[in-house]
Design a protein around this motif. Structure first.
Motif, PDB file in Angstrom:
ATOM      1  N   LEU A   1     148.937  57.038  37.898  1.00  8.68           N
ATOM      2  CA  LEU A   1     148.929  56.831  36.522  1.00  8.68           C
ATOM      3  C   LEU A   1     149.507  55.276  36.215  1.00  8.68           C
ATOM      4  O   LEU A   1     149.207  54.834  35.354  1.00  8.68           O
ATOM      5  N   LEU A   2     150.260  54.860  37.111  1.00  3.84           N
ATOM      6  CA  LEU A   2     150.699  53.164  37.149  1.00  3.84           C
ATOM      7  C   LEU A   2     149.383  52.650  37.119  1.00  3.84           C
ATOM      8  O   LEU A   2     149.124  51.549  36.684  1.00  3.84           O
ATOM      9  N   ALA A   3     148.679  52.840  37.985  1.00  6.17           N
ATOM     10  CA  ALA A   3     147.422  52.102  38.568  1.00  6.17           C
ATOM     11  C   ALA A   3     146.650  52.163  37.325  1.00  6.17           C
ATOM     12  O   ALA A   3     145.922  51.189  36.848  1.00  6.17           O
ATOM     13  N   ALA A   4     146.332  53.230  36.540  1.00  7.48           N
ATOM     14  CA  ALA A   4     145.488  53.450  35.308  1.00  7.48           C
ATOM     15  C   ALA A   4     146.147  52.600  34.189  1.00  7.48           C
ATOM     16  O   ALA A   4     145.255  51.841  33.406  1.00  7.48           O
ATOM     17  N   ALA A   5     147.551  52.399  34.065  1.00  7.64           N
ATOM     18  CA  ALA A   5     147.966  51.515  33.209  1.00  7.64           C
ATOM     19  C   ALA A   5     147.762  50.274  33.076  1.00  7.64           C
ATOM     20  O   ALA A   5     147.680  49.446  32.281  1.00  7.64           O
ATOM     21  N   LEU A   6     147.769  49.812  34.747  1.00  4.93           N
ATOM     22  CA  LEU A   6     147.297  48.476  34.819  1.00  4.93           C
ATOM     23  C   LEU A   6     145.751  48.102  35.165  1.00  4.93           C
ATOM     24  O   LEU A   6     145.516  46.891  35.264  1.00  4.93           O
ATOM     25  N   MET A   7     145.052  49.122  34.693  1.00  3.21           N
ATOM     26  CA  MET A   7     143.535  48.701  34.767  1.00  3.21           C
ATOM     27  C   MET A   7     143.274  47.783  33.637  1.00  3.21           C
ATOM     28  O   MET A   7     141.788  47.392  33.634  1.00  3.21           O
ATOM     29  N   GLY A   8     144.034  47.637  32.619  1.00  5.49           N
ATOM     30  CA  GLY A   8     143.475  46.845  31.747  1.00  5.49           C
ATOM     31  C   GLY A   8     143.450  45.182  31.989  1.00  5.49           C
ATOM     32  O   GLY A   8     143.022  44.462  31.732  1.00  5.49           O
ATOM     33  N   LEU A   9     144.365  44.878  33.264  1.00  2.49           N
ATOM     34  CA  LEU A   9     144.451  43.649  33.618  1.00  2.49           C
ATOM     35  C   LEU A   9     142.808  43.107  34.172  1.00  2.49           C
ATOM     36  O   LEU A   9     142.342  41.923  33.839  1.00  2.49           O
ATOM     37  N   PRO A  10     142.487  43.734  35.217  1.00  2.00           N
ATOM     38  CA  PRO A  10     140.957  43.560  35.627  1.00  2.00           C
ATOM     39  C   PRO A  10     139.957  43.489  34.482  1.00  2.00           C
ATOM     40  O   PRO A  10     139.208  42.640  34.352  1.00  2.00           O
ATOM     41  N   PHE A  11     140.217  44.607  33.530  1.00  2.00           N
ATOM     42  CA  PHE A  11     139.039  44.661  32.583  1.00  2.00           C
ATOM     43  C   PHE A  11     139.224  43.510  31.731  1.00  2.00           C
ATOM     44  O   PHE A  11     138.139  42.980  31.353  1.00  2.00           O
ATOM     45  N   ALA A  12     140.340  43.137  31.123  1.00  2.00           N
ATOM     46  CA  ALA A  12     140.545  41.951  30.378  1.00  2.00           C
ATOM     47  C   ALA A  12     140.095  40.767  31.055  1.00  2.00           C
ATOM     48  O   ALA A  12     139.543  39.636  30.504  1.00  2.00           O
ATOM     49  N   ARG A  13     140.219  40.558  32.245  1.00  2.00           N
ATOM     50  CA  ARG A  13     139.705  39.393  33.035  1.00  2.00           C
ATOM     51  C   ARG A  13     138.293  39.235  32.890  1.00  2.00           C
ATOM     52  O   ARG A  13     137.666  38.029  32.682  1.00  2.00           O
ATOM     53  N   LEU A  14     137.611  40.417  33.149  1.00  2.00           N
ATOM     54  CA  LEU A  14     136.111  40.523  33.142  1.00  2.00           C
ATOM     55  C   LEU A  14     135.789  40.151  31.530  1.00  2.00           C
ATOM     56  O   LEU A  14     134.883  39.383  31.337  1.00  2.00           O
ATOM     57  N   GLU A  15     136.511  40.610  30.641  1.00  2.00           N
ATOM     58  CA  GLU A  15     136.254  40.333  29.145  1.00  2.00           C
ATOM     59  C   GLU A  15     136.374  39.039  28.686  1.00  2.00           C
ATOM     60  O   GLU A  15     135.517  38.442  28.388  1.00  2.00           O
ATOM     61  N   ARG A  16     137.240  38.306  29.722  1.00  2.00           N
ATOM     62  CA  ARG A  16     137.538  36.738  29.172  1.00  2.00           C
ATOM     63  C   ARG A  16     136.224  36.109  29.777  1.00  2.00           C
ATOM     64  O   ARG A  16     135.852  34.964  29.382  1.00  2.00           O
ATOM     65  N   GLN A  17     135.696  36.505  30.936  1.00  2.00           N
ATOM     66  CA  GLN A  17     134.567  35.883  31.820  1.00  2.00           C
ATOM     67  C   GLN A  17     133.415  36.194  30.810  1.00  2.00           C
ATOM     68  O   GLN A  17     132.503  35.495  30.422  1.00  2.00           O
ATOM     69  N   ARG A  18     133.113  37.449  30.168  1.00  2.00           N
ATOM     70  CA  ARG A  18     131.982  37.618  29.455  1.00  2.00           C
ATOM     71  C   ARG A  18     132.027  36.980  28.256  1.00  2.00           C
ATOM     72  O   ARG A  18     130.970  36.592  27.832  1.00  2.00           O
ATOM     73  N   LEU A  19     133.169  37.002  27.547  1.00  2.00           N
ATOM     74  CA  LEU A  19     133.211  36.164  26.468  1.00  2.00           C
ATOM     75  C   LEU A  19     132.637  34.908  26.278  1.00  2.00           C
ATOM     76  O   LEU A  19     132.021  34.430  25.271  1.00  2.00           O
ATOM     77  N   ARG A  20     132.692  34.252  27.368  1.00  2.00           N
ATOM     78  CA  ARG A  20     131.888  32.820  27.519  1.00  2.00           C
ATOM     79  C   ARG A  20     130.446  32.834  27.205  1.00  2.00           C
ATOM     80  O   ARG A  20     129.753  31.913  27.132  1.00  2.00           O
ATOM     81  N   LEU A  21     129.914  34.303  27.149  1.00  2.00           N
ATOM     82  CA  LEU A  21     128.363  34.102  27.031  1.00  2.00           C
ATOM     83  C   LEU A  21     128.124  33.853  25.560  1.00  2.00           C
ATOM     84  O   LEU A  21     126.890  33.381  25.344  1.00  2.00           O
ATOM     85  N   VAL A  22     129.010  34.336  24.574  1.00  2.00           N
ATOM     86  CA  VAL A  22     128.748  34.090  23.239  1.00  2.00           C
ATOM     87  C   VAL A  22     130.043  33.265  22.601  1.00  2.00           C
ATOM     88  O   VAL A  22     129.856  32.976  21.404  1.00  2.00           O
ATOM     89  N   ASP A  23     130.894  32.837  23.431  1.00  2.00           N
ATOM     90  CA  ASP A  23     131.889  31.820  22.879  1.00  2.00           C
ATOM     91  C   ASP A  23     132.265  30.972  24.139  1.00  2.00           C
ATOM     92  O   ASP A  23     132.754  31.213  24.845  1.00  2.00           O
ATOM     93  N   LEU A  24     131.608  29.608  23.870  1.00  2.00           N
ATOM     94  CA  LEU A  24     131.853  28.646  24.820  1.00  2.00           C
ATOM     95  C   LEU A  24     133.281  28.518  25.007  1.00  2.00           C
ATOM     96  O   LEU A  24     133.414  27.734  26.154  1.00  2.00           O
ATOM     97  N   ASP A  25     134.136  28.368  24.326  1.00  2.00           N
ATOM     98  CA  ASP A  25     135.602  27.845  24.386  1.00  2.00           C
ATOM     99  C   ASP A  25     136.445  28.878  25.201  1.00  2.00           C
ATOM    100  O   ASP A  25     137.360  28.288  25.747  1.00  2.00           O
ATOM    101  N   GLY A  26     135.990  30.021  25.212  1.00  2.00           N
ATOM    102  CA  GLY A  26     136.863  31.108  26.213  1.00  2.00           C
ATOM    103  C   GLY A  26     138.074  31.356  25.607  1.00  2.00           C
ATOM    104  O   GLY A  26     138.603  30.795  24.694  1.00  2.00           O
ATOM    105  N   ILE A  27     138.884  31.925  26.575  1.00  2.00           N
ATOM    106  CA  ILE A  27     140.395  32.349  26.069  1.00  2.00           C
ATOM    107  C   ILE A  27     141.196  31.966  27.233  1.00  2.00           C
ATOM    108  O   ILE A  27     140.862  32.156  28.470  1.00  2.00           O
ATOM    109  N   GLN A  28     142.271  31.262  27.111  1.00  2.85           N
ATOM    110  CA  GLN A  28     143.315  31.221  28.006  1.00  2.85           C
ATOM    111  C   GLN A  28     143.920  32.388  28.542  1.00  2.85           C
ATOM    112  O   GLN A  28     144.253  33.330  27.923  1.00  2.85           O
ATOM    113  N   ASP A  29     144.107  32.521  29.801  1.00  4.41           N
ATOM    114  CA  ASP A  29     144.979  33.702  30.414  1.00  4.41           C
ATOM    115  C   ASP A  29     146.271  33.757  30.052  1.00  4.41           C
ATOM    116  O   ASP A  29     147.063  32.645  30.453  1.00  4.41           O
ATOM    117  N   PRO A  30     146.796  34.802  29.415  1.00  7.22           N
ATOM    118  CA  PRO A  30     147.994  34.658  28.786  1.00  7.22           C
ATOM    119  C   PRO A  30     149.315  35.139  29.722  1.00  7.22           C
ATOM    120  O   PRO A  30     150.532  34.922  29.568  1.00  7.22           O
TER     121      PRO A  30
END
Length: 414
Positions: A70-99
């Protein structure tokens, strides 16, 4: 940058809004398609893994294994968000800083403690849940509407010749696919940016202080400019007017054919020129038309006084926030000043649009080109002014011209 001085848009949404026809020949529709397809694939894999981990974790919660899962499930958002930040550059060239910040100590326990205390971790988990329960399904629906439904409609007359209207509908849907895909990709990317972007307390303190310091300096500069404008108007300008009146009275007591009368007349002419220059300076320091009538009226006045013919195409709905109007006004006037000084152009185009929550201003000239924003010219200060409002400036100026100065300032509607 594109041929002919066209400036490359930074987001798919922006490209579609600013260049609705040329957008079709660009890479943006394909980038939007790849963004949605990768989201469907990544979402399907994440959904299967998340459901499996949560299910096994709940079933084994009475033992340590379940808690770990369950702890691992709660932390699955971390790699998911990292992938989202990478994918975002396909439609937004500026990207997002890792918080996320690195833990103060080494080791798994310190890493877990840091991540579980960060609000970004829980925002990313919420985004993952929203993506799997809602956004993923919309992705599938949009892709189906863009390709599956048109294919079925186009193929309908094969079984029934009288179903040809469906084929026409299918062709229309297929032609609209680049716009529907990009519109949803832009909306999805905007939502992801809102959730994933670092909050004020997550930004590097040094960077935050620099940004705040730059904003304070700009505010101080604006206040000082207003003070100088007021002092010139109420002080020096009034004294010069009084002096002009005194010289006029003196001419009444001096014979018209005397040399002194001619000298006083010459002094009056020079004084009138000085007053005109001073009024021009005062008007440029704090233009009243900008405060009273807004950006469009102020730019129209600037264009009417400019030494090179300016073609205006300004489509701005209503008044904009005062900081945006002020920054835009001085950015355009500085760009025009550079045209007058260096370009040797005989034609200038000024285009203004408010699209996708961004004020876009383009200054084009047919001069000799070769402008360099990094060479310490006025364009550098122009870029700094825009940066205070999170704006951007880009310059396309190949040798031989033409030159395009593109300025963008975030300016949400409403």
């Amino acid at each position: 940058m594109r041929r002919g001085g066209e400036m490359r848009s930074r987001t798919a949404w922006q490209a579609m809004a600013l260049h609705p026809v040329g957008f079709l020949a660009s890479a943006w529709p394909w980038r939007a398609l790849l963004y949605l397809l990768s989201g469907v694939l990544a979402g399907a894999l994440t959904m299967c893994l998340f459901v499996a981990v949560v299910t096994v974790g709940i079933l084994t919660v009475v033992v340590i294994v379940g808690v770990v899962l369950l702890l691992a499930a709660a932390l699955m958002g971390l790699p998911f968000a990292r992938l989202e930040r990478q994918r975002l550059r396909l439609v937004d060239l500026d990207g997002i800083q890792d918080p996320h910040r690195p833990p103060e100590e080494s080791g798994l326990r310190a890493w877990l403690r840091t991540r579980l205390k960060e609000s970004a971790t829980w925002r990313e988990l919420i985004l993952m849940v929203i993506s799997l329960t809602a956004l993923w399904w919309v992705d599938v629906a949009v892709l189906g509407l863009a390709f599956v439904v048109p294919a079925l409609c186009i193929g309908a007359p094969i079984d029934d010749p009288y179903a040809w209207p469906w084929a026409v509908l299918g062709v229309l849907l297929l032609l609209a696919a680049p716009y529907s895909l990009t519109a949803w990709a832009g909306a999805r990317a905007t939502l992801c940016r809102i959730v994933l972007a670092p909050r004020d307390d997550e930004v590097d303190p040094n960077l935050k202080e620099i940004t705040e310091s730059r904003a304070r300096l700009l505010d101080a500069f604006e206040a000082e400019r207003a003070r100088i404008e007021r002092d010139l108007h109420d002080g020096a300008q009034q004294r010069l007017v009084s002096l002009s009146v005194m010289l006029g009275l003196m001419t009444l007591d001096v014979p018209e054919n005397s040399s002194l009368h001619r000298e006083i007349g010459s002094a009056q002419e020079q004084l009138a020129l000085a007053l005109a220059d001073l009024r021009h300076l005062v008007r440029g320091l704090n233009p009243q038309v900008l405060a009273d009538n807004g950006l469009v009226a102020a730019l129209e006045e600037v264009a009417s006084r400019f030494s090179v013919p300016v073609s205006l195409d300004l489509r701005l709905a209503g008044r904009l926030p005062q900081p945006v109007e002020t920054a835009a006004y001085y950015a355009v006037t500085e760009a025009l000043a550079n045209v007058a000084k260096h370009s040797r152009a005989d034609r200038v185009e000024l285009i203004g649009r408010h699209h996708a929550d961004i004020l876009v201003l383009e200054v084009r000239d047919n001069g000799v080109g070769g402008a360099d924003a990094s060479a310490g010219t006025g364009l550098t200060g122009l870029a700094d002014r825009l940066a205070v409002l999170d704006g951007r400036m880009r310059v396309s100026s190949p040798p031989g011209g033409p030159t395009l100065v593109l300025m963008e300032i975030p300016c949400p509607f409403g």
